[in-house]
Design a protein around this motif. Structure first.
Motif, PDB file in Angstrom:
ATOM      1  N   ALA A 105       0.823  -1.210   0.000  1.00 44.31           N
ATOM      2  CA  ALA A 105       0.000   0.000   0.000  1.00 44.31           C
ATOM      3  C   ALA A 105       0.857   1.260   0.000  1.00 44.31           C
ATOM      4  O   ALA A 105       0.589   2.206  -0.753  1.00 44.31           O
ATOM      5  CB  ALA A 105      -0.921  -0.015   1.219  1.00 44.31           C
ATOM      6  N   LEU A 106       1.915   1.277   0.796  1.00 42.31           N
ATOM      7  CA  LEU A 106       2.764   2.463   0.896  1.00 42.31           C
ATOM      8  C   LEU A 106       3.512   2.722  -0.404  1.00 42.31           C
ATOM      9  O   LEU A 106       3.538   3.850  -0.917  1.00 42.31           O
ATOM     10  CB  LEU A 106       3.754   2.285   2.056  1.00 42.31           C
ATOM     11  CG  LEU A 106       4.603   3.503   2.437  1.00 42.31           C
ATOM     12  CD1 LEU A 106       3.714   4.665   2.854  1.00 42.31           C
ATOM     13  CD2 LEU A 106       5.546   3.138   3.573  1.00 42.31           C
ATOM     14  N   ASN A 107       4.119   1.683  -0.957  1.00 42.68           N
ATOM     15  CA  ASN A 107       4.891   1.871  -2.181  1.00 42.68           C
ATOM     16  C   ASN A 107       4.006   2.134  -3.397  1.00 42.68           C
ATOM     17  O   ASN A 107       4.419   2.844  -4.318  1.00 42.68           O
ATOM     18  CB  ASN A 107       5.776   0.640  -2.448  1.00 42.68           C
ATOM     19  CG  ASN A 107       7.017   0.629  -1.580  1.00 42.68           C
ATOM     20  OD1 ASN A 107       7.375   1.628  -0.973  1.00 42.68           O
ATOM     21  ND2 ASN A 107       7.680  -0.505  -1.524  1.00 42.68           N
ATOM     22  N   SER A 108       2.803   1.562  -3.406  1.00 44.32           N
ATOM     23  CA  SER A 108       1.916   1.757  -4.558  1.00 44.32           C
ATOM     24  C   SER A 108       1.313   3.151  -4.587  1.00 44.32           C
ATOM     25  O   SER A 108       0.907   3.630  -5.657  1.00 44.32           O
ATOM     26  CB  SER A 108       0.797   0.713  -4.544  1.00 44.32           C
ATOM     27  OG  SER A 108       1.324  -0.589  -4.668  1.00 44.32           O
ATOM     28  N   THR A 109       1.225   3.800  -3.439  1.00 46.70           N
ATOM     29  CA  THR A 109       0.632   5.139  -3.386  1.00 46.70           C
ATOM     30  C   THR A 109       1.720   6.206  -3.320  1.00 46.70           C
ATOM     31  O   THR A 109       2.021   6.864  -4.310  1.00 46.70           O
ATOM     32  CB  THR A 109      -0.305   5.247  -2.173  1.00 46.70           C
ATOM     33  OG1 THR A 109       0.397   4.841  -0.983  1.00 46.70           O
ATOM     34  CG2 THR A 109      -1.522   4.345  -2.355  1.00 46.70           C
ATOM     35  N   ASP A 117      10.899   3.169  -3.543  1.00 50.39           N
ATOM     36  CA  ASP A 117      10.749   2.260  -2.396  1.00 50.39           C
ATOM     37  C   ASP A 117      10.691   3.097  -1.120  1.00 50.39           C
ATOM     38  O   ASP A 117      11.711   3.460  -0.550  1.00 50.39           O
ATOM     39  CB  ASP A 117      11.927   1.278  -2.346  1.00 50.39           C
ATOM     40  CG  ASP A 117      11.804   0.288  -1.194  1.00 50.39           C
ATOM     41  OD1 ASP A 117      10.767   0.299  -0.498  1.00 50.39           O
ATOM     42  OD2 ASP A 117      12.750  -0.499  -0.990  1.00 50.39           O
ATOM     43  N   ILE A 118       9.463   3.398  -0.702  1.00 47.85           N
ATOM     44  CA  ILE A 118       9.253   4.186   0.504  1.00 47.85           C
ATOM     45  C   ILE A 118       9.228   3.287   1.737  1.00 47.85           C
ATOM     46  O   ILE A 118       9.596   3.681   2.838  1.00 47.85           O
ATOM     47  CB  ILE A 118       7.925   4.969   0.406  1.00 47.85           C
ATOM     48  CG1 ILE A 118       7.897   5.815  -0.862  1.00 47.85           C
ATOM     49  CG2 ILE A 118       7.713   5.831   1.649  1.00 47.85           C
ATOM     50  CD1 ILE A 118       8.974   6.870  -0.928  1.00 47.85           C
ATOM     51  N   ALA A 119       8.813   2.048   1.568  1.00 46.20           N
ATOM     52  CA  ALA A 119       8.582   1.168   2.700  1.00 46.20           C
ATOM     53  C   ALA A 119       9.863   0.760   3.416  1.00 46.20           C
ATOM     54  O   ALA A 119       9.888   0.675   4.648  1.00 46.20           O
ATOM     55  CB  ALA A 119       7.833  -0.083   2.230  1.00 46.20           C
ATOM     56  N   THR A 120      10.925   0.491   2.682  1.00 44.72           N
ATOM     57  CA  THR A 120      12.155   0.037   3.329  1.00 44.72           C
ATOM     58  C   THR A 120      12.725   1.076   4.281  1.00 44.72           C
ATOM     59  O   THR A 120      13.030   0.758   5.442  1.00 44.72           O
ATOM     60  CB  THR A 120      13.201  -0.372   2.273  1.00 44.72           C
ATOM     61  OG1 THR A 120      12.677  -1.471   1.501  1.00 44.72           O
ATOM     62  CG2 THR A 120      14.498  -0.814   2.938  1.00 44.72           C
ATOM     63  N   PRO A 121      12.879   2.339   3.861  1.00 42.80           N
ATOM     64  CA  PRO A 121      13.343   3.340   4.826  1.00 42.80           C
ATOM     65  C   PRO A 121      12.380   3.544   5.989  1.00 42.80           C
ATOM     66  O   PRO A 121      12.795   3.973   7.073  1.00 42.80           O
ATOM     67  CB  PRO A 121      13.458   4.626   3.990  1.00 42.80           C
ATOM     68  CG  PRO A 121      13.583   4.168   2.582  1.00 42.80           C
ATOM     69  CD  PRO A 121      12.780   2.909   2.503  1.00 42.80           C
ATOM     70  N   ALA A 122      11.095   3.226   5.762  1.00 40.63           N
ATOM     71  CA  ALA A 122      10.098   3.355   6.830  1.00 40.63           C
ATOM     72  C   ALA A 122      10.140   2.182   7.796  1.00 40.63           C
ATOM     73  O   ALA A 122       9.365   2.141   8.751  1.00 40.63           O
ATOM     74  CB  ALA A 122       8.702   3.492   6.234  1.00 40.63           C
ATOM     75  N   GLY A 123      11.017   1.208   7.549  1.00 47.09           N
ATOM     76  CA  GLY A 123      11.170   0.086   8.467  1.00 47.09           C
ATOM     77  C   GLY A 123      10.242  -1.083   8.196  1.00 47.09           C
ATOM     78  O   GLY A 123      10.060  -1.943   9.066  1.00 47.09           O
ATOM     79  N   ILE A 124       9.661  -1.149   6.998  1.00 45.03           N
ATOM     80  CA  ILE A 124       8.792  -2.272   6.634  1.00 45.03           C
ATOM     81  C   ILE A 124       9.593  -3.185   5.715  1.00 45.03           C
ATOM     82  O   ILE A 124       9.825  -2.844   4.553  1.00 45.03           O
ATOM     83  CB  ILE A 124       7.514  -1.789   5.931  1.00 45.03           C
ATOM     84  CG1 ILE A 124       6.781  -0.763   6.803  1.00 45.03           C
ATOM     85  CG2 ILE A 124       6.595  -2.971   5.617  1.00 45.03           C
ATOM     86  CD1 ILE A 124       5.573  -0.139   6.134  1.00 45.03           C
ATOM     87  N   PRO A 125      10.035  -4.329   6.192  1.00 44.51           N
ATOM     88  CA  PRO A 125      10.957  -5.158   5.406  1.00 44.51           C
ATOM     89  C   PRO A 125      10.252  -5.927   4.293  1.00 44.51           C
ATOM     90  O   PRO A 125       9.041  -6.183   4.359  1.00 44.51           O
ATOM     91  CB  PRO A 125      11.527  -6.121   6.446  1.00 44.51           C
ATOM     92  CG  PRO A 125      10.414  -6.278   7.446  1.00 44.51           C
ATOM     93  CD  PRO A 125       9.745  -4.923   7.519  1.00 44.51           C
TER      94      PRO A 125
END
Length: 256
Positions: A105-109, A117-125
């Motif tokens: 959801a985070l990367n698709s939006t 890739d927003i999720a990796t820096p946000a701590g979502i592996p």
């Protein structure tokens, strides 16, 4: 997903080479009863790779700027999150499945369809799962090792799982012309990122077939084992006879 899988396969291959070398003896691995057929397919794949895939991948790296190549890789990794998520839920790994859903959801939006890739820096592996691992999770045997034309190392179980995963991939449901373009671009992008790995394999392996086979099988087994409960060491001075059920010694006693 593809990047992590290939990187870990390469590391496993290097570890095997360092600790055991390349097996060149006449004994056939019981996991590979189809070795003559598999070797023929491996040679076919190698010819296609040398004469088509590698030149195209080198051209892609020369022509396409690095930021765009990174965006393309991120886009396909984001699409690959869908079957990973479904397999985590199928294995009742709900925490990992929800993490995958949040990542998607985070990367698709905010990540513009996954280009960023927003999720990796946000701590979502990111996770690695597929339907072959799901089948293995529920006790389905891998069956013999099998080299697939164009697709490479597999087993009977994982080849069937690969087919199921294709139905879960969003790319499959694109209009046929767009789908074929996406498949081709994904292949070129993945191959281009690992041209250096090919050079390392050429230098390290006396027998590339054995090197790739043993590394791939070891990697798949490690994926099945990594989430299983580990046996606790037996701290009881009384020894194996007093070991609690669930420890290695306790399991050994039951096997006897």
């Amino acid at each position: 997903m593809h990047a992590q899988h290939t990187r870990r396969l390469l590391l496993a291959a290097c570890a095997l080479a360092a600790t055991a070398g390349c097996a060149t003896g006449p004994e056939r691995n019981p996991a590979d009863p189809l070795e003559p057929l598999n070797r023929a397919t491996f040679r076919f794949n190698d010819v296609i790779d040398r004469h088509i895939a590698q030149p195209v991948a080198r051209g892609y790296n020369r022509v396409v700027p690095r930021p765009i190549r990174t965006g393309v890789a991120n886009f396909f990794a984001n699409l690959g999150t869908v079957p990973v998520m479904l397999n985590n839920f199928a294995q009742l790994r709900f925490a990992d499945g929800m993490s995958d859903l949040m990542r998607l959801a985070l990367n698709s939006t905010f990540g513009v369809l996954g280009v960023l890739d927003i999720a990796t820096p946000a701590g979502i592996p990111a996770h690695e799962q597929d339907f072959g691992l799901t089948l293995g999770h529920y006790g389905v045997a891998s069956g013999p090792y099998l080299v697939l034309p164009l697709f490479g190392p597999s087993t009977f179980r994982d080849a069937a799982g690969f087919g199921v995963d294709q139905y879960a991939s969003p790319t499959t449901y694109a209009e046929p012309r767009a789908r074929n373009v996406l498949w081709g671009l994904d292949f070129v992008s993945t191959r281009a990122r690992y041209l250096n790995a090919t050079d390392l394999l050429e230098q390290a392996a006396l027998d590339k077939y054995l090197f790739v086979r043993d590394a791939w099988l070891a990697r798949r087994q490690s994926k099945l084992d990594e989430d299983r409960p580990q046996a606790l060491p037996d701290y009881d001075a009384g020894g194996a006879a007093d070991a609690r059920p669930g420890t290695e010694s306790g399991q050994g006693a039951r096997r006897e």
